[in-house]
Design an enzyme around this catalytic site. Structure first.
Site, mmCIF file in Angstrom:
data_model
loop_
_atom_site.group_PDB
_atom_site.id
_atom_site.type_symbol
_atom_site.label_atom_id
_atom_site.label_comp_id
_atom_site.label_asym_id
_atom_site.label_seq_id
_atom_site.Cartn_x
_atom_site.Cartn_y
_atom_site.Cartn_z
ATOM 1 N N VAL A 123 38.200 39.072 33.420
ATOM 2 C CA VAL A 123 37.827 40.213 34.372
ATOM 3 C C VAL A 123 36.476 40.639 33.800
ATOM 4 O O VAL A 123 36.109 41.142 32.828
ATOM 5 C CB VAL A 123 38.732 41.435 33.877
ATOM 6 C CG1 VAL A 123 38.652 42.579 34.828
ATOM 7 C CG2 VAL A 123 40.337 40.850 34.323
ATOM 8 N N ILE A 127 31.824 42.397 30.198
ATOM 9 C CA ILE A 127 32.299 43.695 29.932
ATOM 10 C C ILE A 127 33.662 44.051 29.509
ATOM 11 O O ILE A 127 34.654 43.199 29.837
ATOM 12 C CB ILE A 127 32.351 44.760 31.499
ATOM 13 C CG1 ILE A 127 30.997 44.677 32.049
ATOM 14 C CG2 ILE A 127 32.950 45.997 31.183
ATOM 15 C CD1 ILE A 127 31.072 45.347 33.341
ATOM 16 N N LYS A 196 41.122 40.108 39.449
ATOM 17 C CA LYS A 196 40.772 40.789 38.427
ATOM 18 C C LYS A 196 41.138 42.322 38.432
ATOM 19 O O LYS A 196 41.605 42.858 37.554
ATOM 20 C CB LYS A 196 39.168 41.001 38.524
ATOM 21 C CG LYS A 196 38.431 39.527 38.236
ATOM 22 C CD LYS A 196 37.018 39.674 38.483
ATOM 23 C CE LYS A 196 36.326 38.225 38.352
ATOM 24 N NZ LYS A 196 34.854 38.286 38.613
ATOM 25 N N GLY A 294 28.322 33.933 34.241
ATOM 26 C CA GLY A 294 27.284 33.168 33.378
ATOM 27 C C GLY A 294 27.927 32.697 32.133
ATOM 28 O O GLY A 294 29.022 33.034 31.920
#
Length: 410
Positions: A123, A127, A196, A294
């Protein structure tokens, strides 16, 4: 003291390689024992003996106590994770579709076998939103969670708004940079953001929702007129998933493009970055910002979960296990912008109130209040007619259709 983790890794793509790059710079009392891959012919940067194409070499190895699952196949990922949890191995996963689809079963497996499944990397990349929802907000009443959960669609929107690039050119750039897949539907169609959101809502509200019940409308039908309208109003368009508690009995979830104004945190979240806004009763509004995709950003989230397993960390699902009367509903009213060609579509959506209507040549739009269920009922028609829908209320706009709900429940 932390315990030694012997890791079996499934998948050595962008995130798997990123995870390995980070691990080799650390001294964390862990070792990657074996890596399962699909293509044995592909050139690898590590010794050949570290790799296998046989999942049982990891799942049946008693020395491996931790499985890290980073593959794209939903059903294969569920089989791997469920077998690992059932055999006493702890698991870290980044497969958001698999987790959202099978979350009930995965929670039950952890409870039955006393194992732990962690999925921060599933998710919003780097973060740390799941751990915060689980720990920091465990006793907090959350009014809403919303944000930018998909870097690919946000990259495309930023290219269009900031640089004037048309949708197809922006999508091609996103694909060339590895932000979007060859088939971008999962990203631009809002599916990735929906999965998510469902995972986050399980920790925020204690509700586990079938993804098929949650509306997701993406940005595939975005046109220059829509961007021009946003510019004229000093707004930007972002693809925003929303989870909102409506009252002490109901919660709603949906994914829609949204007009955001310059007072909102999301206004300045551009390109491949993600942002999560949490609106809490006591902590008020808080914002999390970081790279959402990424190898290294996502790999760092995966490594955080691996490191937590050295101390036997588990999600407690406190809100799901507590007294929880919340139910999911699509019976809510939202203000939307609809740019359309087919007049019959407007009739089918049965607007409850129209605030504004505009005709100019081939550009037609209507702004008004609609029941969310009507969007769900007409979702295929919206896609087929190339209409564009956006959430059009910057501050409010989600209200429980109380009278209808009470009548239906009576």
């Amino acid at each position: 003291m932390s315990k030694k983790l012997n890791i079996g890794l499934f998948g050595f793509g962008v995130v798997g390689q990123g995870l390995y790059d980070i691990i080799k710079t650390k001294n964390l009392n862990l070792e990657i024992v074996k890596i399962a891959i699909k293509n044995p012919e592909k050139e690898r940067s590590l010794p050949k003996e570290l790799f296998t194409t046989d999942r049982d070499e990891i799942l049946n190895n008693p020395e491996i106590n931790t499985v890290v699952e980073l593959i794209n196949d939903t059903e294969a990922a569920f089989e791997i994770v469920s077998r690992a949890l059932s055999s006493g191995k702890n698991v870290v996963s980044a497969s958001k579709k698999m987790i959202a689809t099978y979350l009930d079963e995965l929670i039950e497996l952890q409870q039955i076998h006393g194992t732990s499944l962690l999925y921060e990397g599933a998710v919003c990349g780097s973060i740390p939103i799941i751990r915060n929802l689980e720990e920091y907000y465990d006793n907090e009443l959350l009014h809403s969670i919303s944000g930018i959960f998909n870097g690919s669609s946000n990259y495309i929107l930023s290219k269009g708004f900031l640089e004037g690039l048309d949708y197809d050119s922006a999508l091609k750039q996103a694909q060339d940079l590895g932000f979007a897949e060859t088939d971008p539907t999962m990203d631009v169609g809002g599916y990735d953001a929906k999965f998510k959101l469902i995972i986050a809502a399980a920790h925020a509200y204690g509700v586990v929702i079938d993804p098929k019940e949650v509306l997701n409308i993406g940005i595939q039908n975005l046109a220059p007129n829509d961007l021009q309208y946003a510019r004229e109003k000093n707004l930007k368009i972002k693809l925003v998933p929303v989870a909102k508690e409506l009252d002490d009995r109901h919660v709603t979830l949906f994914v829609l493009p949204k007009f955001v104004n310059e007072t909102e945190f999301l206004y300045n979240v551009e390109y491949e970055y993600n942002g999560v806004t949490v609106q809490a009763a006591f902590a008020d509004q808080q914002f999390f910002f970081g790279k959402g995709a990424g190898g290294h950003p996502t790999g760092s989230a995966v490594l955080s979960d691996i490191a937590a397993l050295r101390y036997d960390y588990q999600y407690e699902y406190k809100k799901a296990k507590g007294v929880n009367n919340l139910r999911f509903t699509n019976n809510v009213e939202v203000n939307i912008y609809l740019r359309y060609e087919d007049e019959a579509l407007v009739d089918s959506l049965e607007f409850e109130h129209i605030h504004e209507r505009f005709y100019s040549g081939s550009y037609k739009f209507v702004i008004g209040k609609i029941n969310l269920q009507k969007l769900i009922d007409n979702q295929q028609r919206i896609a087929d007619t190339k209409a564009f829908v956006a959430f059009a209320d910057q501050l409010t706009g989600v209200a429980l259709a109380a009278e209808k709900l009470q009548a239906a429940e009576a």
